[in-house]
Enzyme design. Structure first.
Site, PDB file in Angstrom:
ATOM      1  N   TYR A 125     114.731  21.511  57.869  1.00  0.00           N
ATOM      2  CA  TYR A 125     114.893  20.862  56.572  1.00  0.00           C
ATOM      3  C   TYR A 125     116.346  20.757  56.117  1.00  0.00           C
ATOM      4  O   TYR A 125     116.640  20.047  55.168  1.00  0.00           O
ATOM      5  CB  TYR A 125     114.059  21.569  55.497  1.00  0.00           C
ATOM      6  CG  TYR A 125     112.717  20.921  55.316  1.00  0.00           C
ATOM      7  CD1 TYR A 125     112.636  19.596  54.893  1.00  0.00           C
ATOM      8  CD2 TYR A 125     111.545  21.598  55.587  1.00  0.00           C
ATOM      9  CE1 TYR A 125     111.414  18.977  54.738  1.00  0.00           C
ATOM     10  CE2 TYR A 125     110.310  20.996  55.437  1.00  0.00           C
ATOM     11  CZ  TYR A 125     110.244  19.679  55.011  1.00  0.00           C
ATOM     12  OH  TYR A 125     109.039  19.063  54.866  1.00  0.00           O
TER      13      TYR A 125
ATOM     14  N   GLU B 177      93.144  43.348  70.529  1.00  0.00           N
ATOM     15  CA  GLU B 177      93.153  41.882  70.418  1.00  0.00           C
ATOM     16  C   GLU B 177      92.863  41.405  69.001  1.00  0.00           C
ATOM     17  O   GLU B 177      93.517  40.513  68.506  1.00  0.00           O
ATOM     18  CB  GLU B 177      92.117  41.266  71.388  1.00  0.00           C
ATOM     19  CG  GLU B 177      92.017  39.735  71.267  1.00  0.00           C
ATOM     20  CD  GLU B 177      91.059  39.109  72.268  1.00  0.00           C
ATOM     21  OE1 GLU B 177      90.679  39.779  73.251  1.00  0.00           O
ATOM     22  OE2 GLU B 177      90.705  37.938  72.076  1.00  0.00           O
TER      23      GLU B 177
ATOM     24  N   ASP C 109      88.681  41.439  74.276  1.00  0.00           N
ATOM     25  CA  ASP C 109      87.341  40.955  74.570  1.00  0.00           C
ATOM     26  C   ASP C 109      87.157  40.834  76.076  1.00  0.00           C
ATOM     27  O   ASP C 109      88.114  40.577  76.811  1.00  0.00           O
ATOM     28  CB  ASP C 109      87.127  39.568  73.943  1.00  0.00           C
ATOM     29  CG  ASP C 109      86.930  39.640  72.442  1.00  0.00           C
ATOM     30  OD1 ASP C 109      86.699  40.751  71.920  1.00  0.00           O
ATOM     31  OD2 ASP C 109      87.009  38.584  71.788  1.00  0.00           O
TER      32      ASP C 109
END
Lengths: 438, 438
Positions: free
Chosen positions: B181, B267, B319
């Site tokens: 910006y 996780e 997982d």
């Protein structure tokens, strides 16, 4: 001063703009000139103190700000709206016991059992201007076990009640996903256990956090705030630049203390980081928090707790686009699918500090830092204009109309075009000085 | 005990399973029986202590774990790989000055100026088994200003160098979005300033955090860790259940101390919350951290700092699906698009604790808590089998093959089917006791 020089030099090195749009260099020097408008901090602080004490006294008379437990409308079956409330473990447990006893007696008398479940259909979710939030109209339907259509759902309801009971007895907190996995065979998929959990929350008149089923948190807080998280004393002025993660289980939060004059609610973490690194809260005593985008339940609960206990004004710093306003609406009025819990999740009376559509011209944000609104943006903006919560605030309507007329939006980060610290050094102090919020 | 009874009761109330799949009740009682296999904590702790001291002594001899600044390969132009390193502000500033002086002299001599920019093309990103991470091959191309094809990019490069210089002089940190910006007109869109920022990082041989351009953070940490965040002393045993947000700017982190025996990398935040609420780190001294899914740069930097300074073993709880393993790979080997910074972002030698495909049968996770792998899952799993970082670990290959053969996956949360606290009370202690990681 050195910043000013740097920017001047940078503009000279850049390409000159020949269009009618404000040139970067002139916009930058105008932006810089606003620095001279700043009064000494002491003077700004005096007016902020007045504001804070006004907020504290006015909130005493506002029913909407009373802690729901004070009045506990959930135990008032005559009320035409369902309003759940925070309840302690003993109270929730005894409510479950009562339901189960009732069912047992019903079974013993040969009538089987049935739950009376409030309907959470969209048509029952309405916005109440008096309360300034979305609430759930009381309309119950029976969920008998001895009916093919509802037998499964009645079983699921019983199972969720028993699981919640177990969680409460252990004094722990679990996620919705944990709950689902305790009986995948029965629940089938998580949307079913989630939906029944909401039902149970309504049936018991308790918030989901009272049931000790928590959502994952993503919010952070920093600034003039001390509280205990599960008994650990947290001093948020000493949380570095990373801040303190807002705890997922609000009922473990206690001992809230603060010498802040206001709460600064920030949409995004980039702006939060700027404020934290510059320790903005030491210049203007405040509590700074962000949910990093779309507000999550934990952050909404936390903000409400702060507002209720500290009675501070809440000023919001969001992007100048329809989503900035939508985020404000979620904090203030709640989301439709949790309308029954709106009393605990919503924080009334949040002021829109910035970045507002009118700021873009007022602060002469360069054209190239503004973005054209997409068709979808415009659609969302127009829908917001029809929302009651926008309509009741004339200032907001005007700002939204300005946005839709100019078809321009801008992020908070657009202020970086005047220097990385323009936000904390000029924009926000000036906003506070001018009490420029609506 | 009461948990056991509750589960038994629940199973009796549920529907009986007639299939060959393990029944919930028997699986639950088997799972519960594992509790009796647990040795006293003191005995588990003794073996963990041995493990921790082994990790500390072995890491002394491993070059991969040395802090890159020790050897500073980035200033070695003879090296065939580009390896950036953390540099202090003075060093980065003087590197920028040198580049600019070189350019100025080139201009004065009438030759115009040109930057030598390392190519970050995919073909230059290779995995080095010796280093066990993805690195960037040194191949530079010229970016002359006096060439229509590169004039714009050379200007952007000069501008980014000047902005970074300004940020460093002010001693602040900014985001990539802030950087964009400051000169939207020149940069056009953020992907351009981001790409040039990576170029600049490679050109200067400095990490992006040395340039004080930071990514937003989403990680949290809790447990036996004390560190200073921007000078504020943070005791992570006293951060409640919410934990401490991992700071976005790693260079403001100092004074790392710990009496932990290992680092537990988690996780997801649901498991993190369980561990934090149960204060697992008080039973088994450890540091628990999570990036809440896909690892962000701040969390990766933080983990590496912990590993380098504390020399603790890192055990991962993810997982049991291809993405769990993919997340491990990002922590360990880095992502391709930041290969030049892999030395600072990667943590070698992370052990896969669980949930591993073989655990599903070993712990008799009920069939209904396992999920069938989708076609896409299987595709990702097969791709992983071809990855060098998987291939070099025989145990991982076997696990992945098991996953692909059974076509089943499971989340960490699946362990909740044995009770909400099974993870912290049985599964993890047993894993630690049996040193069951690969």
């Amino acid at each position: 001063m050195s910043e000013k020089k740097r920017r001047g030099g940078a503009a000279a090195a850049g390409t000159a703009s020949s269009s009618k749009k404000p040139r970067v260099s002139s916009a930058a020097s105008y932006a810089e000139s606003l620095r001279s408008k700043l009064r000494p901090d002491a003077s700004i602080l005096t007016s902020l103190r007045a504001l804070a004490s006004a907020a504290a006294s006015s909130s005493k008379s506002k029913a909407a700000l009373k802690y729901p437990a004070d009045q506990d409308p959930s135990v008032d079956p005559a009320s035409s709206y369902i309003v759940v409330a925070d309840q302690d473990t003993t109270s929730v447990t005894s409510r479950i016991n009562r339901l189960v006893l009732f069912a047992a007696r019903s079974i013993l008398s040969g009538r089987g059992f049935s739950f009376a479940v409030p309907s959470r259909a969209a048509s029952n979710q309405i916005y109440l201007p008096d309360l300034d939030r979305i609430v759930l109209v009381r309309r119950e339907s029976a969920r008998p076990f001895a009916n093919v259509a509802t037998a499964r759902k009645a079983t699921v309801t019983a199972r969720v009640l028993s699981l919640v009971h177990a969680v409460l007895r252990r004094g722990i907190h679990v996620t919705k996903r944990d709950l689902f996995y305790t009986d995948v065979k029965l629940f089938g998929d998580q949307s079913q256990s989630d939906a029944v959990l909401d039902d149970v929350s309504c049936m018991l008149g308790c918030t989901r956090s009272s049931l000790h089923v928590v959502a994952s948190e993503k919010g952070v807080v920093v600034g003039r705030l001390i509280f205990a998280d599960d008994g650990d004393r947290i001093d948020c002025t000493r949380m570095g630049v990373g801040g303190k993660a807002i705890p997922p289980n609000i009922d473990r939060v206690s001992g809230i203390e603060s010498d802040a004059l206001f709460i600064l609610l920030v949409e995004k973490d980039a702006a939060f980081m700027r404020l934290a690194e510059d320790r903005f809260y030491n210049r203007f005593p405040c509590i700074i928090l962000t949910a990093k985008g779309q507000p999550d339940v934990a952050t909404r609960l936390f903000l409400r707790r702060l507002k209720v206990e500290l009675k501070l004004p809440v000023l919001a710093l969001v992007d100048s686009d329809p989503y900035g306003l939508k985020i404000l609406s979620v904090y203030m009025c709640g989301s439709k699918n949790m309308s029954y819990d709106s009393a605990n999740l919503t924080t009334p009376d949040i002021k829109w500090l910035g970045v507002r559509p009118s700021d873009l011209d007022k602060y002469r944000v360069p054209e190239q830092c503004r973005l054209p609104m997409t068709d979808h943006d415009i659609k969302v903006g127009k829908e917001l204009l029809e929302e009651d919560f926008v309509k009741q605030n004339e200032g907001w309507v005007k700002e939204l109309e300005t946005m839709l007329r100019t078809r321009q939006k801008a992020e908070i980060q657009a202020l970086s075009s005047f220097g990385f610290q323009y936000l904390t050094e000029v924009y926000l102090p000036l906003k506070l000085q001018q009490q420029d919020w609506i």
